[in-house]
Design a protein around this motif. Structure first.
Motif, mmCIF file in Angstrom:
data_model
loop_
_atom_site.group_PDB
_atom_site.id
_atom_site.type_symbol
_atom_site.label_atom_id
_atom_site.label_comp_id
_atom_site.label_asym_id
_atom_site.label_seq_id
_atom_site.Cartn_x
_atom_site.Cartn_y
_atom_site.Cartn_z
ATOM 1 N N ALA A 136 -22.878 -29.815 19.216
ATOM 2 C CA ALA A 136 -23.719 -30.850 18.605
ATOM 3 C C ALA A 136 -24.966 -30.227 17.982
ATOM 4 N N VAL A 137 -25.540 -29.226 18.658
ATOM 5 C CA VAL A 137 -26.698 -28.509 18.114
ATOM 6 C C VAL A 137 -26.303 -27.805 16.817
ATOM 7 N N SER A 138 -25.145 -27.164 16.810
ATOM 8 C CA SER A 138 -24.661 -26.491 15.601
ATOM 9 C C SER A 138 -24.465 -27.474 14.456
ATOM 10 N N LEU A 139 -23.947 -28.648 14.770
ATOM 11 C CA LEU A 139 -23.777 -29.682 13.753
ATOM 12 C C LEU A 139 -25.120 -30.060 13.153
ATOM 13 N N GLY A 140 -26.129 -30.181 13.979
ATOM 14 C CA GLY A 140 -27.464 -30.511 13.490
ATOM 15 C C GLY A 140 -28.073 -29.417 12.632
ATOM 16 N N ARG A 141 -27.796 -28.193 12.972
ATOM 17 C CA ARG A 141 -28.363 -27.078 12.207
ATOM 18 C C ARG A 141 -27.705 -27.004 10.863
#
Length: 141
Positions: A136-141
């Motif tokens: 999810a963090v990667s998606l946000g980045r």
């Protein structure tokens, strides 16, 4: 199957990562625009690291009850948004360092608490849950 509240935490992970990523890009672009040079940019990123470290040390100290620490997430998001909002209008190194401190303090609260709560409410193994949170963090980045 997601535990109750888990999807909100994963959405929070993506939003917080997007805010922090946008901040890092804005910081670099504003630094070039204001002709501060590489040393000033390095100082800003070093300030970011030190502030995040200090805030995380405080939030995860015996002084703060982990159950009560979750109450810090919403105010930290608001403070992060305010810090991000002022970056485009700041004109000097001192002002930028203040914005860096505000945003990094907020991120220092949000990121570890989010990971902590994702692992605590997990319906799966904690490692798997933290991997999903990382995605999810990667998606946000």
């Amino acid at each position: 199957m997601f535990a109750p509240g888990e999807l909100r935490l994963l959405a929070l992970a993506a939003v917080a990562a997007a805010g922090l990523g946008a901040f890092e890009v804005a910081l670099t672009l504003r630094n070039a625009e204001l002709a501060m040079g590489p040393a000033a940019l390095g100082l800003m990123f070093a300030t970011c690291s030190v502030v995040m470290f200090a805030v995380q040390g405080l939030v995860f100290s015996p002084l703060v009850n982990p159950a009560a620490a979750r109450l810090l997430v919403a105010p930290a998001l608001l403070v992060m948004a305010m810090g991000l909002a002022v970056v485009p209008i700041l004109a000097g190194l001192t002002e930028m360092l203040f914005a860096v401190s505000v945003v990094s303090a907020s991120a220092g609260v949000i990121s570890p608490l989010r990971a902590y709560w994702v692992s605590r409410i997990s319906a799966r193994r904690q490692g798997m849950e933290l991997g999903i949170e990382s995605a999810a963090v990667s998606l946000g980045r």
